[in-house]
Design an enzyme around this catalytic site. Structure first.
Site, mmCIF file in Angstrom:
data_model
loop_
_atom_site.group_PDB
_atom_site.id
_atom_site.type_symbol
_atom_site.label_atom_id
_atom_site.label_comp_id
_atom_site.label_asym_id
_atom_site.label_seq_id
_atom_site.Cartn_x
_atom_site.Cartn_y
_atom_site.Cartn_z
ATOM 1 N N HIS A 214 0.807 -1.220 0.000
ATOM 2 C CA HIS A 214 0.000 0.000 0.000
ATOM 3 C C HIS A 214 0.835 1.262 0.000
ATOM 4 C CE1 HIS A 214 0.319 -0.569 4.406
ATOM 5 N NE2 HIS A 214 0.432 0.740 4.373
ATOM 6 N N HIS A 276 7.979 -2.144 1.820
ATOM 7 C CA HIS A 276 7.723 -0.719 1.551
ATOM 8 C C HIS A 276 8.984 0.051 1.173
ATOM 9 C CE1 HIS A 276 3.917 -1.743 3.073
ATOM 10 N NE2 HIS A 276 4.117 -1.509 4.353
ATOM 11 N N LYS A 372 9.269 1.414 15.260
ATOM 12 C CA LYS A 372 8.044 1.686 16.000
ATOM 13 C C LYS A 372 8.391 2.422 17.281
ATOM 14 C CE LYS A 372 5.308 -2.342 14.587
ATOM 15 N NZ LYS A 372 4.115 -1.637 14.111
#
Lengths: 528, 598
Positions: A214, A276, A372
């Site tokens: 995505h 990604h 993260k």
């Protein structure tokens, strides 16, 4: 022809394509050949009760419908194990639908219309019977038109193959096309990925598989090729002659927050870097493709991936966040997550240096950094240019020449922007230089809302535009690059460097960059 | 020694006889010779903007090479010297005494005397005095300075101060103490009335300057804000009767520098009878504009522009200057020169030279000017066919009638003087062969603007051609450096319009000065005056540059005048004559300022 509800009277018309204005669709059918067969599109979201489906897929489908991008005849089916009726599904979906901020009129009507086209079928993921029932229902809705069927697999990877088997055997279209969208993870390493591909290909041809990444649907990633290939000013710059290093940075300001089960099995390298960031790198670094066709672009991307030098363990730094108290508030460490094993070594942060051993990029470090629970949420590409040879203004700059190189920043999120850092004279008497930005802030320039990546990708899948989807050989090349490293990390049980929740990540990332003569650009521009 | 430390100047215009090193032994301080020569060098070297840090006690002043170990001997004197000194101490002591008074730094003091010749004129009132005040206000002037107005009008010091005070303003971003500062500044302004061609009057001025200089090393700057026909008279008188013997003497002159090659050469010759090349500071105030200064910074300190800066990537360059008003009753001077001489041959050509020059060896003035001359000399002489001239005519809009150029009472009714010109120039060197450099300048146009536009070539084999449609000109990159109004730099790039589908448009990567730099941008005159005081010649025009510039334009100007070429008329407030478009079209160029996106 089974007539059913609203689409009985819909006149025949070609699929509204991306290029045509939505309003034009109505005029179109008057001119279309009467012999042309009507088509219809059925989109089945497998795993309809899941989070992704609710939060991303159904809203994206509605947005496409709202903007007039979906064909006139379409049906949306939810498929999952949960018992639900159509009404309940429609209720569930309606809670997450929103209208674009800049176009509110008729929104409620449109929502209603959209929901009327959403149906549900409950079944097991590995039951051919259940899929055969789905097929019956689909046929009914398709009403004899040429059916095109799109399956979106929003399910755990271990049941991908089951679903594909059942769907392709029992519910694929006979006259139209059948396409399957799958999302990461595509395996855990070269072997498992190849195994998955092999299994999928038992039931599907390559051009039926749409592997979504995505990130490739993000506006500024799409724009990357436009920037590169439609602006002469960037053309001479795009190589080792002028570029000192390139940085791909992706950070989240949250941890796993109680949902680390899936993540712990994969880790940040598989979750973000191998897909990604590597995809963006390939788009960034590829040679000019022959055309903008999907195959031409993907050919060039594969070439880049195959030219990347295999990773060494010393080219990577891994980290894991630990608990941290700030302002009286306590933030949990990764292993405090109840879904994560206490002794987990899974990296939640990684920084890596890659090299592309081809004529264009030889010697240019491509640095990736992702993590993260960092201090900021951000995704960006930074291109740092070389020093000016024989800089006349050396005396005005002082001796930290690193502060004076040009830098092109493409900020994917938040607040899409492009800016080019240039050296400029500080206005005033005397000659002081500083870095200013030539910038383009999307919010200021484009008042429209930027569509979600899923909208673009769904639309492309419907239209058979494969540019933003990942081909099998791309996937293989990406895994080939990371698999040895991942194995080594796991076999040697390399302990991650711990960093506090909400910090800038492990210090090791700086040393990694320093080894290659690079400074992380994101930590220099704190003013952003 | 006694004479030297006396506050009274000798009767000659010279404050002190120029002395060689032998003078030290004459005054019996041979011991100090070495120190003195070192400190003299130091003094010169440190006469820079940050170097006014002399201690205010135990000052050693240098007087023609000799040294006085006494402190400043002016106490109780009746000359106006005391005033500036007081002002000076109060202005600087709070800053400097703290860190320096503890040391017994012995250094020679120098002083600057700035004489504005033509002090009652417009330029002096509107630009020069305010610029000097701004420099003073920002602490850029040396500690010791005196400003003299010189003109024919009878005026007292007080009257001059009154006149000057009306135009002084404080920077918007720094208002504190402004009133005090103004007062202090005005106290250092004086007036001397005299004829421009009178040696005697200048000698009197020299005497007065001496008094103010009070034995310090005297540096003298003359700003000739007078009509060009009396340049040489004034220079003759100033240099023979009022030049400094201990420090430097510099003369700032402003355009026009002649009307053509011959008259310019004659002027230069005339000036050089009395001045050396390095004493002449020919001002082109456009070179003092912030973004023109920045042009070299952009080019030479940003790697990304380096590969682009040649015929390989640049399709054309446009230098555009427009004013939105006409001569407004003051066309007398203008009519004699016309827009080509007034704007093109100097301002625009200077910017072109800076834009197009090769990388200089260093940022030193001589190195830069060497490169500029090379560009000018590589240029193809202008042909009549490469120039379009225009003249504005009257125009009525919204009930208001704007006068035409020849409606100006100071302009002859049959004047053919161009108030607009567009020209295509070519630089026949390896870097720029074939790239059109288009210039456009005009009065009474629709907008006031000065900018440089760099249009890049098309993308070869553009993958996105289909998305652009047929007008590929709309799809090229463009770098715009807007000098005024609203200083800005922007680069037009093609970008995807956000949304589904693939539509491209041009967006700007931009740097808007007002948004980025909250500081007020100094006026060009401030920079240029400061540079002249500091002897920084980078922004001033050397004789050979001037010659080369005239050589380029003189044949064209002669031809225009000989053939009585009629200008194309354009309405006041319009976009100028259509001919400019056809000129551009001949070289496949579109004026960037008249495009769709403006």
């Amino acid at each position: 022809m089974a007539k059913d509800g609203f689409d009985v009277d819909v006149p025949e018309g070609p699929v509204v394509t991306k290029d045509a204005e939505p309003e034009v669709g109505h005029q179109f059918f008057y001119f279309s050949e009467p012999t042309e067969e009507e088509t219809t599109l059925s989109i089945t979201v497998v795993g309809a009760s899941g989070d992704l489906a609710r939060k991303k897929i159904f809203p994206a489908l509605f947005a496409l419908f709202y903007e007039g991008y979906l064909p006139e005849n379409f049906t949306v089916f939810g498929y999952a194990r949960t018992k639900m009726n159509d009404e309940e599904l429609q209720n569930m979906i309606s809670q997450t639908l929103t209208c674009r901020i800049d176009k509110r009129e008729n929104c409620d009507d449109k929502m209603k219309e959209f929901l009327q086209r959403c149906f549900y079928h409950s079944g097991q993921y590995n039951s051919e019977n259940d899929f055969a029932e789905l097929d019956l229902k689909l046929r009914e809705k398709e009403g004899g038109r040429v059916p095109n069927r799109l399956f979106y697999l929003s399910i755990p990877p271990n049941i991908f193959v089951d679903v594909v088997r059942c769907a392709s055997r029992r519910a694929s279209s006979e006259k139209g096309w059948t396409r399957v969208i799958v999302e990461k993870p595509f395996g855990r390493d070269s072997e498992s990925s190849r195994e998955l591909t092999r299994s999928l290909k038992q039931y599907l041809a390559e051009d039926q598989i749409f592997r979504i990444d995505h990130y490739l649907g993000k506006e500024l990633v799409e724009n990357l090729s436009v920037l590169r290939f439609s602006n002469l000013v960037f053309e001479p710059l795009w190589s080792r002659n002028y570029i000192q290093n390139v940085q791909f940075i992706f950070s989240e300001d949250i941890g796993t927050e109680g949902r680390g089960g899936y993540f712990d099995h994969y880790g940040i390298i598989r979750d973000i870097m191998q897909n990604h960031l590597l995809q963006i790198l390939a788009l960034f670094a590829m040679e000019t493709p022959v055309s903008l066709d999907a195959e031409d672009i993907r050919n060039e991307k594969v070439k880049v991936l195959r030219s990347v030098r295999p990773f060494q363990l010393e080219d990577i730094v891994v980290g894991q966040y630990k608990g941290h108290s700030k302002g009286g508030k306590s933030y949990p460490g990764y292993t405090d997550d109840p879904t994560v094993p206490k002794n987990s070594l899974t990296p939640t942060f990684a920084a890596a240096a890659l090299f592309i051993d081809n004529a264009r990029w030889d010697g240019v470090p491509f640095l990736m950094k992702t993590g993260k629970a960092l201090y900021t949420k951000r995704a960006e590409i930074r291109v740092q240019f070389r020093h000016v040879p024989g800089n006349l203004f050396r005396g005005n700059i002082g001796y930290d020449l690193d502060r004076t190189t040009n830098e092109l920043v493409i900020r994917v999120q938040p607040d899409e922007a492009i800016f080019l850092k240039i050296n400029n004279k500080v206005p005033g008497l005397g000659m002081r230089l500083d870095r200013s930005d030539l910038n383009l802030l999307y919010k200021a320039r484009y008042p429209i809302e930027i569509p979600d990546a899923y909208e673009r990708l769904l639309l492309d899948a419907i239209e058979g535009e494969r540019r933003l989807f990942i081909r099998s050989d791309e996937l293989d090349a990406a895994w080939a690059l990371f698999t040895p490293l991942l194995k080594e990390l796991e076999e040697n049980k390399i302990a991650p460097e711990l960093y506090p929740y909400g910090s800038r990540g492990p210090v090791g990332a700086h040393y990694l960059a320093a080894k290659h003569g690079v400074r992380w650009g994101d930590l220099i521009d704190e003013y952003l | 020694m006694a004479t030297l430390s006396s506050p009274h100047c000798p009767s000659s215009s010279y404050c002190y006889s120029s002395s060689s090193s032998s003078s030290e032994s004459r005054y019996g301080h041979p011991r100090l010779v070495k120190i003195s020569s070192i400190s003299k060098r130091l003094a010169q070297k440190t006469l820079s903007r940050h170097a006014q840090k002399n201690p205010n006690s135990n000052v050693v002043r240098m007087q023609g090479g000799s040294m006085a170990t006494k402190t400043i001997p002016i106490e109780g004197d009746s000359t106006p010297l005391k005033t500036p000194k007081d002002g000076l101490f109060s202005a600087t002591s709070w800053q400097e005494s703290s860190d320096l008074s503890g040391f017994n730094v012995r250094k020679d003091e120098s002083t600057v005397s700035i004489t504005v010749v033509g002090a009652s004129g417009d330029l002096a009132k509107k630009k020069i005095f305010p610029a000097l005040f701004a420099l003073y206000y920002e602490d850029f002037l040396p500690k010791h300075f005196t400003i003299y107005g010189y003109a024919r009008s009878k005026m007292t010091d007080e009257e001059l101060r009154n006149m000057v005070s009306k135009t002084l303003t404080c920077r918007i971003d720094k208002r504190e103490n402004c009133g005090e500062k103004m007062e202090e500044f005005l106290k250092r302004c004086f007036y001397h009335s005299g004829q421009y061609d009178s040696l005697k009057n200048f000698a009197e001025l020299g005497k007065k300057l001496c008094q103010h200089e009070a034995g310090r090393i005297a540096n003298r700057l003359f700003y000739l804000s007078i009509p060009p026909n009396i340049f040489i008279d004034a220079v003759r008188c100033a240099s023979s009767s009022a030049s400094s013997t201990s420090g430097w003497t510099r003369v700032i002159v402003e355009k026009p520098f002649g009307r053509d090659s011959e008259s310019s050469a004659a002027l230069t010759r005339g000036l050089k009878q009395y001045l050396k090349e390095e004493q002449i500071f020919r001002i082109d105030h456009y070179l003092g504009k912030e973004l023109v200064e920045n042009l070299s910074v952009l080019r030479f300190s940003n790697l990304i522009f380096e590969p682009l800066w040649s015929r390989q990537y640049i399709r054309n360059v446009q230098l555009i200057f427009s004013e939105d008003f006409g001569t407004e009753g003051r066309g007398g001077y203008f009519d004699h020169y016309g827009i080509i001489r007034d704007i093109m041959q100097n301002h625009l050509l200077q910017i072109l030279a800076l834009f197009a020059m090769e990388t200089p060896i260093s940022l030193d003035a001589e190195d830069i000017r060497n490169e500029k001359v090379k560009v000018l000399r590589s240029m193809r002489p202008l042909k009549l066919s490469d120039v379009i001239i225009g003249q504005y005519k009257s125009h009525t809009r919204g009930g208001v009638t704007y006068p035409g150029y020849t409606d100006d009472k100071t302009v002859p009714k049959d004047s053919l003087t161009p108030t607009f010109a567009a020209a295509a120039l070519f630089i026949d060197n390896a870097r720029w062969d074939g790239v059109p450099f288009l210039m456009k300048a005009g009065k009474a146009l629709h907008t006031r603007r000065a900018e440089i536009r760099v249009q890049f070539r098309h993308v070869p084999g553009n993958l996105y051609n289909r998305n652009f449609g047929t007008d590929l000109d709309q799809a090229t990159n463009e770098l715009v450096i807007r000098v005024q109004p609203d200083e800005a730099i922007y680069l037009k790039i093609n970008n995807k319009v956000p949304g589904l589908g693939m539509r491209l448009d041009r967006s700007n990567l931009n740097l808007h000065y007002a948004a980025r730099y909250s500081k007020e941008i100094p006026d060009a005159y401030e920079r240029l005056l400061l540079d002249a005081i500091e002897g920084e010649r980078r922004l001033f025009i050397r004789s050979d540059e001037l010659d080369a510039a005239w050589a380029l334009f003189t044949p064209l100007l002669k031809e225009l005048e000989k053939k009585k070429v009629h200008p194309e008329y354009y309405p006041y407030g319009s976009r100028g004559p259509i001919g400019a478009h056809y000129l551009a079209a001949r070289y496949n160029v579109r004026w960037g300022d008249l495009g769709l996106d403006q």
